[in-house]
Scaffold this motif. Structure first.
Motif, PDB file in Angstrom:
ATOM      1  N   LYS A 348       0.887  -1.141  -0.012  1.00 54.34           N
ATOM      2  CA  LYS A 348       0.041   0.025  -0.029  1.00 54.34           C
ATOM      3  C   LYS A 348       0.924   1.373  -0.165  1.00 54.34           C
ATOM      4  O   LYS A 348       0.644   2.174  -0.953  1.00 54.34           O
ATOM      5  CB  LYS A 348      -0.940  -0.040   1.216  1.00 54.34           C
ATOM      6  N   ALA A 349       2.039   1.195   1.008  1.00 50.27           N
ATOM      7  CA  ALA A 349       2.853   2.372   0.858  1.00 50.27           C
ATOM      8  C   ALA A 349       3.368   2.496  -0.382  1.00 50.27           C
ATOM      9  O   ALA A 349       3.704   3.668  -0.974  1.00 50.27           O
ATOM     10  CB  ALA A 349       3.739   2.244   2.170  1.00 50.27           C
ATOM     11  N   GLU A 350       4.042   1.436  -1.076  1.00 49.91           N
ATOM     12  CA  GLU A 350       4.650   1.462  -2.190  1.00 49.91           C
ATOM     13  C   GLU A 350       3.646   2.111  -3.424  1.00 49.91           C
ATOM     14  O   GLU A 350       4.304   2.896  -4.454  1.00 49.91           O
ATOM     15  CB  GLU A 350       5.123   0.246  -2.733  1.00 49.91           C
ATOM     16  N   ALA A 351       2.697   1.748  -3.490  1.00 54.67           N
ATOM     17  CA  ALA A 351       1.619   2.335  -4.196  1.00 54.67           C
ATOM     18  C   ALA A 351       1.128   3.744  -4.099  1.00 54.67           C
ATOM     19  O   ALA A 351       1.204   4.329  -5.198  1.00 54.67           O
ATOM     20  CB  ALA A 351       0.128   1.469  -4.354  1.00 54.67           C
ATOM     21  N   ASP A 352       1.000   4.083  -3.055  1.00 51.51           N
ATOM     22  CA  ASP A 352       0.981   5.650  -2.660  1.00 51.51           C
ATOM     23  C   ASP A 352       2.195   6.307  -2.838  1.00 51.51           C
ATOM     24  O   ASP A 352       2.020   7.531  -3.712  1.00 51.51           O
ATOM     25  CB  ASP A 352       0.712   5.868  -1.056  1.00 51.51           C
ATOM     26  N   PHE A 353       3.224   5.867  -2.738  1.00 52.75           N
ATOM     27  CA  PHE A 353       4.503   6.503  -3.258  1.00 52.75           C
ATOM     28  C   PHE A 353       4.535   6.678  -4.764  1.00 52.75           C
ATOM     29  O   PHE A 353       5.190   7.702  -5.322  1.00 52.75           O
ATOM     30  CB  PHE A 353       5.915   5.727  -2.740  1.00 52.75           C
ATOM     31  N   LEU A 354       4.234   5.571  -5.467  1.00 49.14           N
ATOM     32  CA  LEU A 354       4.257   5.643  -7.082  1.00 49.14           C
ATOM     33  C   LEU A 354       3.181   6.954  -7.619  1.00 49.14           C
ATOM     34  O   LEU A 354       3.401   7.713  -8.557  1.00 49.14           O
ATOM     35  CB  LEU A 354       3.999   4.355  -7.555  1.00 49.14           C
ATOM     36  N   SER A 355       1.803   6.872  -6.880  1.00 48.50           N
ATOM     37  CA  SER A 355       1.070   8.042  -7.278  1.00 48.50           C
ATOM     38  C   SER A 355       1.696   9.290  -6.981  1.00 48.50           C
ATOM     39  O   SER A 355       1.234  10.067  -7.693  1.00 48.50           O
ATOM     40  CB  SER A 355      -0.279   7.678  -6.486  1.00 48.50           C
ATOM     41  N   MET A 356       2.560   9.435  -5.749  1.00 52.67           N
ATOM     42  CA  MET A 356       2.816  10.684  -5.550  1.00 52.67           C
ATOM     43  C   MET A 356       3.953  10.914  -6.349  1.00 52.67           C
ATOM     44  O   MET A 356       4.008  12.294  -6.840  1.00 52.67           O
ATOM     45  CB  MET A 356       3.435  10.725  -3.826  1.00 52.67           C
ATOM     46  N   GLU A 357       4.850   9.919  -6.732  1.00 53.61           N
ATOM     47  CA  GLU A 357       6.078  10.419  -7.595  1.00 53.61           C
ATOM     48  C   GLU A 357       5.364  10.887  -8.900  1.00 53.61           C
ATOM     49  O   GLU A 357       5.938  11.861  -9.565  1.00 53.61           O
ATOM     50  CB  GLU A 357       6.747   9.082  -7.829  1.00 53.61           C
ATOM     51  N   GLN A 358       4.392  10.333  -9.515  1.00 52.17           N
ATOM     52  CA  GLN A 358       3.913  10.666 -10.822  1.00 52.17           C
ATOM     53  C   GLN A 358       3.378  12.265 -10.763  1.00 52.17           C
ATOM     54  O   GLN A 358       3.423  12.906 -11.549  1.00 52.17           O
ATOM     55  CB  GLN A 358       2.902   9.715 -11.101  1.00 52.17           C
ATOM     56  N   ARG A 359       2.658  12.383  -9.589  1.00 50.65           N
ATOM     57  CA  ARG A 359       1.971  13.664  -9.377  1.00 50.65           C
ATOM     58  C   ARG A 359       3.006  14.761  -9.336  1.00 50.65           C
ATOM     59  O   ARG A 359       2.815  15.871  -9.629  1.00 50.65           O
ATOM     60  CB  ARG A 359       1.258  13.501  -8.200  1.00 50.65           C
ATOM     61  N   VAL A 360       4.040  14.480  -8.596  1.00 48.40           N
ATOM     62  CA  VAL A 360       5.250  15.473  -8.390  1.00 48.40           C
ATOM     63  C   VAL A 360       5.816  15.858 -10.060  1.00 48.40           C
ATOM     64  O   VAL A 360       6.083  16.784 -10.225  1.00 48.40           O
ATOM     65  CB  VAL A 360       6.457  14.888  -7.327  1.00 48.40           C
ATOM     66  N   LYS A 361       5.951  14.682 -10.613  1.00 53.87           N
ATOM     67  CA  LYS A 361       6.582  14.861 -11.911  1.00 53.87           C
ATOM     68  C   LYS A 361       5.583  15.903 -12.885  1.00 53.87           C
ATOM     69  O   LYS A 361       6.034  16.552 -13.571  1.00 53.87           O
ATOM     70  CB  LYS A 361       6.678  13.531 -12.617  1.00 53.87           C
ATOM     71  N   ASN A 362       4.387  15.401 -12.784  1.00 52.33           N
ATOM     72  CA  ASN A 362       3.237  16.191 -13.289  1.00 52.33           C
ATOM     73  C   ASN A 362       3.500  17.532 -13.116  1.00 52.33           C
ATOM     74  O   ASN A 362       3.443  18.705 -13.736  1.00 52.33           O
ATOM     75  CB  ASN A 362       2.037  15.587 -13.237  1.00 52.33           C
ATOM     76  N   ILE A 363       3.578  18.082 -11.870  1.00 53.75           N
ATOM     77  CA  ILE A 363       3.546  19.407 -11.360  1.00 53.75           C
ATOM     78  C   ILE A 363       4.835  20.075 -11.561  1.00 53.75           C
ATOM     79  O   ILE A 363       4.944  21.049 -12.192  1.00 53.75           O
ATOM     80  CB  ILE A 363       3.444  19.310  -9.689  1.00 53.75           C
ATOM     81  N   LEU A 364       6.040  19.273 -11.765  1.00 52.54           N
ATOM     82  CA  LEU A 364       7.309  20.052 -12.165  1.00 52.54           C
ATOM     83  C   LEU A 364       7.112  20.255 -13.455  1.00 52.54           C
ATOM     84  O   LEU A 364       7.592  21.428 -13.971  1.00 52.54           O
ATOM     85  CB  LEU A 364       8.501  18.942 -11.731  1.00 52.54           C
ATOM     86  N   LEU A 365       6.573  19.563 -14.571  1.00 54.54           N
ATOM     87  CA  LEU A 365       6.422  19.791 -15.804  1.00 54.54           C
ATOM     88  C   LEU A 365       5.719  21.115 -15.690  1.00 54.54           C
ATOM     89  O   LEU A 365       5.713  21.846 -16.845  1.00 54.54           O
ATOM     90  CB  LEU A 365       5.961  18.370 -16.611  1.00 54.54           C
ATOM     91  N   ARG A 366       4.566  20.878 -15.296  1.00 56.39           N
ATOM     92  CA  ARG A 366       3.601  22.143 -15.342  1.00 56.39           C
ATOM     93  C   ARG A 366       4.165  23.530 -15.123  1.00 56.39           C
ATOM     94  O   ARG A 366       3.663  24.506 -15.605  1.00 56.39           O
ATOM     95  CB  ARG A 366       2.430  21.780 -14.413  1.00 56.39           C
ATOM     96  N   VAL A 367       5.142  23.509 -14.116  1.00 55.77           N
ATOM     97  CA  VAL A 367       5.556  24.901 -13.580  1.00 55.77           C
ATOM     98  C   VAL A 367       7.005  25.235 -14.337  1.00 55.77           C
ATOM     99  O   VAL A 367       7.813  25.921 -14.015  1.00 55.77           O
ATOM    100  CB  VAL A 367       5.843  25.070 -12.118  1.00 55.77           C
ATOM    101  N   GLY A 368       7.171  24.242 -15.234  1.00 58.15           N
ATOM    102  CA  GLY A 368       8.577  24.557 -15.943  1.00 58.15           C
ATOM    103  C   GLY A 368       9.923  24.087 -15.335  1.00 58.15           C
ATOM    104  O   GLY A 368      10.897  24.481 -15.727  1.00 58.15           O
ATOM    105  N   GLN A 369       9.755  23.098 -14.418  1.00 57.32           N
ATOM    106  CA  GLN A 369      10.941  22.610 -13.872  1.00 57.32           C
ATOM    107  C   GLN A 369      11.263  21.123 -14.460  1.00 57.32           C
ATOM    108  O   GLN A 369      10.377  20.497 -14.731  1.00 57.32           O
ATOM    109  CB  GLN A 369      10.693  22.550 -12.372  1.00 57.32           C
ATOM    110  N   ASP A 370      12.458  20.663 -14.053  1.00 53.58           N
ATOM    111  CA  ASP A 370      13.034  19.278 -14.609  1.00 53.58           C
ATOM    112  C   ASP A 370      12.150  18.275 -13.882  1.00 53.58           C
ATOM    113  O   ASP A 370      12.210  18.492 -12.717  1.00 53.58           O
ATOM    114  CB  ASP A 370      14.237  19.418 -14.205  1.00 53.58           C
ATOM    115  N   PRO A 371      11.312  17.558 -14.386  1.00 54.91           N
ATOM    116  CA  PRO A 371      10.514  16.519 -13.899  1.00 54.91           C
ATOM    117  C   PRO A 371      11.048  15.224 -13.134  1.00 54.91           C
ATOM    118  O   PRO A 371      10.545  14.670 -12.209  1.00 54.91           O
ATOM    119  CB  PRO A 371       9.640  15.993 -14.822  1.00 54.91           C
ATOM    120  N   SER A 372      12.431  15.333 -13.234  1.00 54.36           N
ATOM    121  CA  SER A 372      13.346  14.350 -12.379  1.00 54.36           C
ATOM    122  C   SER A 372      14.182  15.117 -11.531  1.00 54.36           C
ATOM    123  O   SER A 372      15.215  14.584 -10.833  1.00 54.36           O
ATOM    124  CB  SER A 372      14.223  13.581 -13.240  1.00 54.36           C
TER     125      SER A 372
END
Length: 534
Positions: A348-372
């Motif tokens: 469950k924690a790993e699934a939550d982390f993967l969801s969070m990781e994807q959301r973090v990358k999406n937000i970074l892309l949205r604000v013009g920062q490096d997604p990684s």
């Protein structure tokens, strides 16, 4: 800038062996933060030397010592970083050399310059550092340096020892801590809000099993989830809320026991309060999510990008919850049940982390920062500690000095804080005394002690008036003590203040634990320490 030459070592000592004990406290992420940090120390008297010594032993990346004075005979009595051979030499060079001997992995530099002069003439100098620790600065220099460091986004810690008193004060615009490591926190077990996989596992276990060994090894997590479900069915889907209901719930748990020696049911009874805990997260976490900084942009820090992702997660996959931490405590259980539970929580924690990781990358892309740009370990640590996030903000020194908060009046009127606030005011008053008379009160044995006491009292009363505290009187013995101190740095007090200072510096650098929020005042006369938020 001068740097001591370092002899090459035959073989580098493995980090995990060298820093074993501290790695257990702040982990590899914290140690990496220390080893990549650069520290500037202003004034390498006993207070500054003791503070820096602790960081050098801890493996700080680099240090730069700024001090324009020479070692005098008097320094031999209160500073262990100089010796008799050092007399007449540059204090910055001598202290730098002694500190370098403690840990040759640390890059040690020194500058022979008066800190006050450097603050005035070369303010851009400080922008190269992670953190500046300023010791024994007078009020005017404190205000100037605070303004410089805030503009450069450099963390700043002030420290001072003065006779049997001293203070430590952090000054940063904002400090965010992911791993706040509270002394007490509730295990993230979700007993009152189990997710589908946990529910399915619980349903496979029968509390009414008649075989004694099997009954004794049902994990308390399973017992409490089942009993909570049974309770909710007879109480309109509500869990216990009143004291009477909570006692009834515990009695219901005990009623499931087949014999009095079943440790798992004793553990379930003791852990029943975890079922009663409110769902979701604390108000502190809610305040962070609602902070205006959570509306991120191109210049937002990693922390606030992850907070923005957390806000989205809670509203979507989380269903009102933050990511699961993923660990379970020790408990009486069969090996099979315990391993199954561990896997369920981890998955469950790993699934939550993967969801969070994807959301973090999406937000970074949205604000013009490096997604990684935000590493997986950082996001994973954020997810694990999402219920314990902390944000600390500090007033500018200038604002505190010019417009103190209402807490000042409360402290002056409170017997418990009278000495602490008295020393706080007098530590400012002695700087004004020195600016006026070119010496600190009682600094020289010139037979003018009574005169110095009277002059210091006049200055302190004037300072109180400026702060809007007319009519308040400080204790007479405090004036006498401040003059008796004569601005001396006693090693025992300097070592204590230096230790507190280095502790707070480590918190700031590693972004772990919660740094002090106010001005820490040490009263060596009464052996008391108090924090004043002014």
């Amino acid at each position: 800038m001068k740097r001591l030459e370092q002899e090459p070592t035959m073989a580098e000592e493995p980090k995990k062996t060298k820093y074993d004990r501290q790695l257990r406290i702040w982990g590899e992420l914290g140690q990496t933060a220390l080893e990549t940090a650069s520290i500037c120390l202003l004034d390498c008297g006993p207070t500054g030397s003791e503070a820096l010594k602790n960081l050098v032993l801890g493996g700080i990346g680099s240090i730069t010592i700024v001090d324009g004075s020479k070692v005098q005979i008097g320094d031999l009595g209160n500073n262990f970083m100089v010796d008799a051979k050092s007399v007449g030499q540059s204090k910055a060079k001598c202290v730098c050399g002694f500190l370098q001997e403690l840990n040759d992995a640390v890059k040690a530099n020194f500058i022979e310059e008066n800190p006050d002069t450097l603050i005035l003439k070369d303010p851009s100098f400080f922008s190269q550092f992670t953190l500046v620790v300023a010791t024994q600065l007078v009020e005017d220099s404190m205000v100037k340096l605070d303004r410089i460091c805030r503009e450069a986004n450099v963390m700043l810690v002030f420290a001072r020892s003065y006779g049997l008193t001293g203070f430590v004060r952090i000054s940063v615009k904002e400090h965010t801590a992911i791993e706040s490591k509270p002394d007490h926190s509730l295990d993230d077990l979700r007993l009152n809000n189990p997710w589908p996989e946990l529910k399915r596992f619980v349903e496979t276990i029968d509390l009414n099993v008649v075989e004694p060994a099997a009954h004794k090894h049902i994990p308390y997590i399973v017992i409490l989830v089942k009993v909570a479900e049974e309770w909710a069915q007879t109480h309109n889907s509500n869990l216990p809320s009143t004291r009477e209901e909570k006692n009834e719930f515990k009695a219901l748990v005990k009623s499931k026991m087949l014999s009095p020696d079943e440790d798992n049911y004793r553990e379930a009874t003791e852990a029943a309060f975890k079922v009663f805990a409110p769902r979701g997260f604390s108000q502190d976490t809610q305040d962070i999510i609602n902070d205006s900084c959570a509306e991120v942009g191109p210049n937002s820090s990693d922390f606030w990008v992850m907070v923005a992702a957390l806000k989205e997660f809670i509203s979507n996959e989380g269903g009102g919850e933050v990511p699961l931490e993923g660990s379970i405590p020790d408990m009486t259980s069969s090996t099979e049940h315990y391993i199954n539970l561990q896997n369920i929580y981890y998955s469950k924690a790993e699934a939550d982390f993967l969801s969070m990781e994807q959301r973090v990358k999406n937000i970074l892309l949205r604000v013009g920062q490096d997604p990684s740009s935000i590493s997986k370990p950082t996001i994973k640590s954020f997810c694990k500690n999402a219920r314990k996030l902390k944000v600390c903000r500090y007033r500018m020194i200038e604002d505190e000095f010019r417009t103190p908060s209402v807490a000042l009046h409360k402290c002056l009127a409170d017997e418990e804080y009278r000495s602490a606030i008295g020393f706080y005011i007098l530590l400012r008053a002695v700087d004004r005394f020195a600016a006026t008379y070119q010496k600190f009160p009682g600094q020289f044995d010139d037979g003018l002690m009574d005169h110095d006491v009277a002059q210091l009292k006049t200055i302190a009363l004037s300072l109180l008036s400026e702060m809007g505290c007319d009519g308040y009187m400080l204790q007479d013995e405090l004036y006498n003590e401040m003059c008796r101190f004569g601005a001396a740095e006693l090693h025992v007090v300097a070592a204590f203040i230096g230790g507190i200072t280095s502790q707070e510096m480590i918190k700031l650098i590693t972004k772990q634990f919660v740094p002090m929020s106010g001005t820490y005042i040490f009263n060596g006369i009464d052996h008391k320490s108090q924090s004043l938020t002014l």
